[in-house]
Design a protein around this motif. Structure first.
Motif, PDB file in Angstrom:
ATOM      1  N   GLY A  97      33.872  37.409  -6.615  1.00  0.00           N
ATOM      2  CA  GLY A  97      32.456  37.061  -6.715  1.00  0.00           C
ATOM      3  C   GLY A  97      32.296  35.659  -7.282  1.00  0.00           C
ATOM      4  N   SER A  98      31.046  35.254  -7.406  1.00  0.00           N
ATOM      5  CA  SER A  98      30.797  33.873  -7.826  1.00  0.00           C
ATOM      6  C   SER A  98      29.636  33.767  -8.798  1.00  0.00           C
ATOM      7  N   SER A  99      29.829  32.922  -9.812  1.00  0.00           N
ATOM      8  CA  SER A  99      28.754  32.652 -10.770  1.00  0.00           C
ATOM      9  C   SER A  99      27.571  31.963 -10.107  1.00  0.00           C
ATOM     10  N   SER A 100      27.762  31.425  -8.891  1.00  0.00           N
ATOM     11  CA  SER A 100      26.648  30.760  -8.215  1.00  0.00           C
ATOM     12  C   SER A 100      25.483  31.720  -7.962  1.00  0.00           C
ATOM     13  N   PRO A 147      23.378  28.926   0.658  1.00  0.00           N
ATOM     14  CA  PRO A 147      23.906  30.004   1.515  1.00  0.00           C
ATOM     15  C   PRO A 147      25.143  30.652   0.889  1.00  0.00           C
ATOM     16  N   TYR A 148      25.998  29.830   0.303  1.00  0.00           N
ATOM     17  CA  TYR A 148      27.212  30.371  -0.330  1.00  0.00           C
ATOM     18  C   TYR A 148      26.868  31.410  -1.394  1.00  0.00           C
ATOM     19  N   ALA A 149      25.944  31.059  -2.274  1.00  0.00           N
ATOM     20  CA  ALA A 149      25.560  31.974  -3.352  1.00  0.00           C
ATOM     21  C   ALA A 149      24.952  33.251  -2.778  1.00  0.00           C
ATOM     22  N   THR A 200      26.466  21.327 -16.520  1.00  0.00           N
ATOM     23  CA  THR A 200      27.603  21.926 -17.232  1.00  0.00           C
ATOM     24  C   THR A 200      28.202  23.079 -16.427  1.00  0.00           C
ATOM     25  N   ARG A 201      29.493  23.311 -16.674  1.00  0.00           N
ATOM     26  CA  ARG A 201      30.191  24.422 -16.023  1.00  0.00           C
ATOM     27  C   ARG A 201      31.125  25.085 -17.044  1.00  0.00           C
ATOM     28  N   ASP A 202      31.371  26.376 -16.821  1.00  0.00           N
ATOM     29  CA  ASP A 202      32.323  27.146 -17.630  1.00  0.00           C
ATOM     30  C   ASP A 202      33.668  27.079 -16.903  1.00  0.00           C
ATOM     31  N   ARG A 204      33.214  38.119 -11.029  1.00  0.00           N
ATOM     32  CA  ARG A 204      32.507  36.853 -10.795  1.00  0.00           C
ATOM     33  C   ARG A 204      33.273  35.702 -11.434  1.00  0.00           C
ATOM     34  N   TYR A 205      33.702  34.773 -10.581  1.00  0.00           N
ATOM     35  CA  TYR A 205      34.460  33.607 -11.040  1.00  0.00           C
ATOM     36  C   TYR A 205      33.512  32.490 -11.468  1.00  0.00           C
ATOM     37  N   PHE A 206      33.979  31.718 -12.423  1.00  0.00           N
ATOM     38  CA  PHE A 206      33.235  30.546 -12.895  1.00  0.00           C
ATOM     39  C   PHE A 206      34.141  29.318 -12.781  1.00  0.00           C
ATOM     40  N   ASN A 207      33.929  28.491 -11.798  1.00  0.00           N
ATOM     41  CA  ASN A 207      34.614  27.195 -11.655  1.00  0.00           C
ATOM     42  C   ASN A 207      36.085  27.244 -12.049  1.00  0.00           C
ATOM     43  N   VAL A 208      36.834  27.912 -11.213  1.00  0.00           N
ATOM     44  CA  VAL A 208      38.259  28.101 -11.461  1.00  0.00           C
ATOM     45  C   VAL A 208      39.015  26.813 -11.108  1.00  0.00           C
ATOM     46  N   GLY A 218      21.613  22.375  -3.428  1.00  0.00           N
ATOM     47  CA  GLY A 218      22.175  23.710  -3.648  1.00  0.00           C
ATOM     48  C   GLY A 218      22.919  23.857  -4.963  1.00  0.00           C
ATOM     49  N   ASP A 219      23.082  22.728  -5.695  1.00  0.00           N
ATOM     50  CA  ASP A 219      23.781  22.764  -6.986  1.00  0.00           C
ATOM     51  C   ASP A 219      22.956  23.508  -8.032  1.00  0.00           C
ATOM     52  N   ILE A 220      23.656  24.210  -8.918  1.00  0.00           N
ATOM     53  CA  ILE A 220      22.954  24.728 -10.092  1.00  0.00           C
ATOM     54  C   ILE A 220      23.152  23.738 -11.228  1.00  0.00           C
ATOM     55  N   GLY A 256      37.074  21.379  -5.372  1.00  0.00           N
ATOM     56  CA  GLY A 256      36.572  21.562  -6.731  1.00  0.00           C
ATOM     57  C   GLY A 256      36.604  20.249  -7.505  1.00  0.00           C
ATOM     58  N   VAL A 257      35.626  20.086  -8.386  1.00  0.00           N
ATOM     59  CA  VAL A 257      35.434  18.779  -9.031  1.00  0.00           C
ATOM     60  C   VAL A 257      36.632  18.371  -9.886  1.00  0.00           C
ATOM     61  N   ILE A 258      37.311  19.317 -10.525  1.00  0.00           N
ATOM     62  CA  ILE A 258      38.443  18.925 -11.380  1.00  0.00           C
ATOM     63  C   ILE A 258      39.564  18.343 -10.535  1.00  0.00           C
ATOM     64  N   PRO A 315      35.523   8.089  -9.842  1.00  0.00           N
ATOM     65  CA  PRO A 315      35.021   9.350  -9.282  1.00  0.00           C
ATOM     66  C   PRO A 315      33.534   9.208  -8.967  1.00  0.00           C
ATOM     67  N   THR A 316      33.037  10.111  -8.125  1.00  0.00           N
ATOM     68  CA  THR A 316      31.587  10.182  -7.911  1.00  0.00           C
ATOM     69  C   THR A 316      31.044  11.339  -8.728  1.00  0.00           C
ATOM     70  N   ILE A 317      29.977  11.072  -9.464  1.00  0.00           N
ATOM     71  CA  ILE A 317      29.283  12.154 -10.167  1.00  0.00           C
ATOM     72  C   ILE A 317      27.920  12.326  -9.510  1.00  0.00           C
ATOM     73  N   TYR A 318      27.660  13.535  -9.006  1.00  0.00           N
ATOM     74  CA  TYR A 318      26.376  13.817  -8.350  1.00  0.00           C
ATOM     75  C   TYR A 318      25.348  14.190  -9.405  1.00  0.00           C
ATOM     76  N   GLY A 319      24.314  13.360  -9.537  1.00  0.00           N
ATOM     77  CA  GLY A 319      23.321  13.578 -10.594  1.00  0.00           C
ATOM     78  C   GLY A 319      23.689  12.762 -11.822  1.00  0.00           C
TER      79      GLY A 319
HETATM   80  C1  UD1 Z   1      32.340  26.304  -7.813  1.00  0.00           C
HETATM   81  C2  UD1 Z   1      33.272  26.796  -6.742  1.00  0.00           C
HETATM   82  C3  UD1 Z   1      32.709  27.984  -6.064  1.00  0.00           C
HETATM   83  C4  UD1 Z   1      32.452  29.034  -7.106  1.00  0.00           C
HETATM   84  C5  UD1 Z   1      31.484  28.465  -8.115  1.00  0.00           C
HETATM   85  C6  UD1 Z   1      31.229  29.442  -9.222  1.00  0.00           C
HETATM   86  C7  UD1 Z   1      34.736  25.089  -5.845  1.00  0.00           C
HETATM   87  C8  UD1 Z   1      34.955  24.091  -4.762  1.00  0.00           C
HETATM   88  N1  UD1 Z   1      33.557  25.743  -5.794  1.00  0.00           N
HETATM   89  O1  UD1 Z   1      31.124  25.782  -7.272  1.00  0.00           O
HETATM   90  O2  UD1 Z   1      33.596  28.503  -5.120  1.00  0.00           O
HETATM   91  O3  UD1 Z   1      31.952  30.174  -6.515  1.00  0.00           O
HETATM   92  O4  UD1 Z   1      32.050  27.312  -8.696  1.00  0.00           O
HETATM   93  O5  UD1 Z   1      32.359  29.723  -9.903  1.00  0.00           O
HETATM   94  O6  UD1 Z   1      35.582  25.350  -6.691  1.00  0.00           O
HETATM   95  N2  UD1 Z   1      30.632  17.212  -8.470  1.00  0.00           N
HETATM   96  C9  UD1 Z   1      30.606  15.859  -8.748  1.00  0.00           C
HETATM   97  N3  UD1 Z   1      31.496  15.063  -8.095  1.00  0.00           N
HETATM   98  C10 UD1 Z   1      32.389  15.531  -7.187  1.00  0.00           C
HETATM   99  C11 UD1 Z   1      32.393  16.920  -6.892  1.00  0.00           C
HETATM  100  C12 UD1 Z   1      31.492  17.740  -7.559  1.00  0.00           C
HETATM  101  O7  UD1 Z   1      29.805  15.382  -9.542  1.00  0.00           O
HETATM  102  O8  UD1 Z   1      33.174  14.732  -6.624  1.00  0.00           O
HETATM  103  C13 UD1 Z   1      29.706  18.102  -9.210  1.00  0.00           C
HETATM  104  C14 UD1 Z   1      28.872  19.001  -8.335  1.00  0.00           C
HETATM  105  O9  UD1 Z   1      27.706  18.345  -7.887  1.00  0.00           O
HETATM  106  C15 UD1 Z   1      28.585  20.156  -9.303  1.00  0.00           C
HETATM  107  C16 UD1 Z   1      29.852  20.218 -10.174  1.00  0.00           C
HETATM  108  O10 UD1 Z   1      30.489  18.959 -10.014  1.00  0.00           O
HETATM  109  O11 UD1 Z   1      27.471  19.861 -10.102  1.00  0.00           O
HETATM  110  C17 UD1 Z   1      30.811  21.306  -9.777  1.00  0.00           C
HETATM  111  O12 UD1 Z   1      31.024  21.222  -8.373  1.00  0.00           O
HETATM  112  P1  UD1 Z   1      32.183  22.052  -7.637  1.00  0.00           P
HETATM  113  O13 UD1 Z   1      33.493  21.805  -8.279  1.00  0.00           O
HETATM  114  O14 UD1 Z   1      32.040  21.787  -6.181  1.00  0.00           O
HETATM  115  O15 UD1 Z   1      31.846  23.564  -7.999  1.00  0.00           O
HETATM  116  P2  UD1 Z   1      30.503  24.433  -7.881  1.00  0.00           P
HETATM  117  O16 UD1 Z   1      29.577  23.921  -6.859  1.00  0.00           O
HETATM  118  O17 UD1 Z   1      30.004  24.642  -9.269  1.00  0.00           O
END
Ligand code: UD1
Length: 316
Positions: A123-126, A147-149, A215-217, A174-178, A277-279, A191-193, A206-210
């Motif tokens: 599952g997903s925290s989204s 749509p993903y969420a 924040t993420r767990d 439910r996974y949180f940003n693994v 679609g971002d939270i 994934g952003v990391i 890097p690009t930061i959106y916003g």
């Molecule tokens: C992630 C998971 C998703 C999971 C959810 C909840 C990935 C790819 N997605 O979504 O499967 O269900 O967590 O656990 O692991 N960002 C930047 N720059 C970048 C990329 C991303 O600023 O180059 C930002 C995004 O806009 C977002 C945050 O980083 O605000 C996290 O993005 P991302 O790693 O894609 O994960 P989630 O969308 O949170």
């Protein structure tokens, strides 16, 4: 000894589950269409566990005949196969729906018909969306923003329906940003990391959106493996939905500062428009996992980040 089927077992999280199962001497079968997964992940998992590469079926989990073949003789299904990206689902909701909903329904039917003892779903925290209350508890309402969420929501509701209608034992974790080793930075949807570590190690910005204040767990993958495998055996949890995370909250600006520090990078981020679609914020309440699974995080965020950087730079 149980027989396990890991759908999406050649992917990032799936291959870590496979690795731990092989380490425990379990019998494992993998079904993966290699869309984001790679055979190299399975080979790395097997090598790390000191075991042969497990049985592998290549194909689409939404193909009912294949799902049926995959579930045959299996005791426990770990359903990890998915199109795992919020922005990718915004760009292509139909393909995401096929992978995330048709695929989940197909494996549920196959598991039911094969007499599988338990199915554990990624599952997903989204699904919490922008609910303001923090940390997120499993009894909070669904507020999907992508749509993903929505597809992950429907997936967990389908599980509960199969439990109610057919008595199939199911659990959603439910996974949180693994994050962790083998997470592929190869796509803009990664994934952003993984993307930040790659940018820092190549001396790129890097690009930061916003504004980077979201924040993420962030959860190191070993914690998820532990939570999921506990959910395969814990008694009396059929039909449950359980957060597995670290219970922390790290902003993207803080994340970049830490990645930059670990890699000695000097670049500064480029800030772009927030992603559709971002939270905004995400942090898990993990009380239920502690109560039902005896779960607690075993690898903290900072240690996980160090291990991930070490892996990405070839020292892992
Ligand atoms: C992630 C998971 C998703 C999971 C959810 C909840 C990935 C790819 N997605 O979504 O499967 O269900 O967590 O656990 O692991 N960002 C930047 N720059 C970048 C990329 C991303 O600023 O180059 C930002 C995004 O806009 C977002 C945050 O980083 O605000 C996290 O993005 P991302 O790693 O894609 O994960 P989630 O969308 O949170």
């Amino acid at each position: 000894m149980a027989r396990f089927l890991v759908t999406g077992g050649a992917g990032f999280i799936g291959s870590h589950l496979v690795e731990e199962l092989l380490r425990r001497g379990e019998t494992v079968r993998v079904l993966d269409n290699l869309s984001t997964g790679r055979l190299a992940n399975l080979e790395a998992a097997a090598a790390a566990a000191g075991a042969p590469v497990p049985e592998f079926l290549e194909g689409d989990v939404a193909d009912h005949a294949l799902a049926r073949r995959a579930a045959e003789g299996v005791d426990v299904v770990l359903h990890q196969a998915a199109m795992p990206s919020v922005p990718r689902s915004v760009a292509d909701p139909v393909s995401a729906n096929h992978a995330n909903i048709d695929g989940t329904l197909a494996i549920l039917v196959a598991a039911r018909d094969a007499g599988v003892k338990r199915l554990v779903f990624a599952g997903s925290s989204s699904v919490y969306g922008d609910a303001l209350e923090m940390p997120k508890r499993e009894d909070m309402p669904y507020k999907p923003l992508s749509p993903y969420a929505l597809q992950k929501q429907v997936g967990e509701q389908y599980l509960q329906m199969f439990t109610a209608l057919y008595g199939l034992e199911t659990v959603t974790i439910r996974y949180f940003n693994v994050f962790g080793p083998r997470q592929d930075p190869g796509s803009p949807y990664s994934g952003v990391i993984s993307l930040f570590v790659k940018a820092a190690s190549e001396g790129r910005a890097p690009t930061i959106y916003g504004d980077g204040g979201q924040t993420r767990d962030f959860t190191y993958v070993a914690n998820v493996v532990d939570g999921v495998l506990r959910a395969t055996t814990a008694p009396g949890i059929s039909g449950q939905i359980i957060n597995v995370a670290t219970n922390g909250r790290v902003s993207l600006n803080e994340l970049w500062a830490q990645v930059r520090g670990l890699l000695g990078a000097t670049t500064t981020p480029v800030y772009g428009e927030p992603r559709a679609g971002d939270i905004r914020d995400s942090q898990a309440d993990i009380t239920k996992a502690a109560t039902l699974l005896g779960y607690r995080p075993i690898v903290p965020f900072e240690e996980g980040l160090r291990r991930t950087v070490a892996w990405a730079t070839g020292r892992g």
